[in-house]
Design an enzyme around this catalytic site. Sequence first.
Site, short mmCIF file in Angstrom:
data_model
loop_
_atom_site.label_atom_id
_atom_site.label_comp_id
_atom_site.label_asym_id
_atom_site.label_seq_id
_atom_site.Cartn_x
_atom_site.Cartn_y
_atom_site.Cartn_z
N LYS A 124 0.87 -1.19 0.00
CA LYS A 124 0.00 0.00 0.00
C LYS A 124 0.90 1.23 0.00
O LYS A 124 2.04 1.15 0.43
CB LYS A 124 -0.87 0.01 1.26
CG LYS A 124 -2.13 0.85 1.13
CD LYS A 124 -3.24 0.09 0.46
CE LYS A 124 -4.43 0.93 0.13
NZ LYS A 124 -5.56 0.11 -0.32
N ASP A 164 -6.98 4.28 -4.53
CA ASP A 164 -7.67 4.12 -3.24
C ASP A 164 -8.30 5.49 -2.97
O ASP A 164 -8.50 6.27 -3.93
CB ASP A 164 -6.67 3.69 -2.14
CG ASP A 164 -7.37 3.21 -0.86
OD1 ASP A 164 -7.84 2.07 -0.85
OD2 ASP A 164 -7.48 3.99 0.11
#
Length: 445
Positions: A124, A164
């Site tokens: 991430k 995201d």
Amino acid sequence: MNVDKLMNELEKKHPGEKEYLQAVREVLESIEEVYNENPQFESASIIERMIEPDRILTFKVPWADDQGNIHVNLGYRVQFNNAIGPYKGGLRFHPSVNLSILKFLGFEQIFKNALTTLPMGGGKGGSDFNPKGKSPSEIMRFCQSFMLELWKLIGPETDVPAGDIGVGGREIGYLYGMYRKLARENTGVLTGKGINWGGSLIRPEATGFGVVYFAQEMLATIGETLKGKTVAVSGFGNVAWGAVRKVNELGGKVVTLSGPDGYIYDPQGVSGKKIDFMLDLRASNEDIVKPYSYEFPEAEFHQGKHPWEVKCDVALPCATENELNKEDAENLVKNGCLCLTEGANMPCTPEAIEIIQKNKILFAPGKAANAGGVATSGLEMTQNAMKLNWTAEEVDAKLHQIMKKIHEACVKYGTTPEGYVDYVKGANVAGFLKVANAMLDQGLV
Ligand code: NDP
Ligand code: 2IT
């Protein structure tokens, strides 16, 4: 495995990183039994190796605004685990971004990606940059400066970022443009690309579609369908948009949306042109949901409140972490909610999950239910590798099949002796076993 001891040690090394510690504790508690039944995991210290990221990269992102003022943000990439495939996971641009949040998201991504059945590891990244109120050219300059550092760390077989919160198709475009210029290659190094330059049909709606396919499977275990059901949704971003569309297609009625400012209640249902209006709201860059009630006067706006006080059969939190708390869970129970399916990552607090599960309401964690987004990213990578495009129907059918498989895995590993499916346990155990066994096979690296 001794969960408390492991957590104490982890907390000493990473004090105050509450989201990360919360995500790790949840996984440890649900895999404890299977871990202790398989001593080979303990002998290879699998869990100690799995809860620390392989590496964390931080970098400076300087950029100039439209007036020529210079700003400096922080950029990050957390490469968590690549035992089953290249690191894979989104980039988040939001002022709240910090290492605790990115580590929690990267950790969850390991198990989520394992559940998709595709070969992807977990990672991430992102920045504390706030896209709100920025002009398109400011967003472009920020993305370019971000990629000037990130490109050295990623690659189509190494680490494949995606979107995201705060990173959608537009940002992926600017990031990709700079990457291909620096790397002198056109590859599947990012997913969520535009359809004319390597993207996959259905990727924009995939997370939300997958969430609803998963809810459909959950409801089927109690002989129910979405037809005629009242559905409460939070958020009004990418995930919420896909979920609202699919609920409508399957005959359900969505009565709420929410933003950081509060929620809207639309008793007539969010459907048709109202769904498109969500996209306009997002594009306005103001990130408030209130204007929906000006455009559609039948809708009420509730300032500063959560949508979970509204009576609903199905709840789909699709905004952000820890947005559904104990009081919200009590409201859902009181109002007879049948099924809570997480669209966002970790939107329910541990106390809320406890209440929901104690009352035997169907509950699925994000790492299972929202895996359709990254699964379709995996399908985009496959199409890039083959240098061809599948039709929307082909991608959607594969997505649907993957969500059914994830549901099957949760039922297999999560069904309690009383017959209740503990999807948290099921998802964690299924994801863990796949990655842990891959790590055992590959030795200490
Ligand atoms: P978007 O940026 O498109 O939308 C997120 C939305 O939620 C924004 O409107 C944001 O507003 C709003 N929001 C943030 N905090 C709150 C809050 N406390 N209450 C209500 N609304 C809030 O992001 P996505 O839709 O992509 O992501 C939503 C969630 O889904 C995240 O948890 C993400 O990690 C997860 N997810 C995303 C996937 C994807 O493919 N995009 C895949 C799987 C999961 P604001 O910016 O003003 O805070
Ligand atoms: O949380 C997630 O799964 C995502 N933001 C999507 C990640 C991806 O690589 O598509």
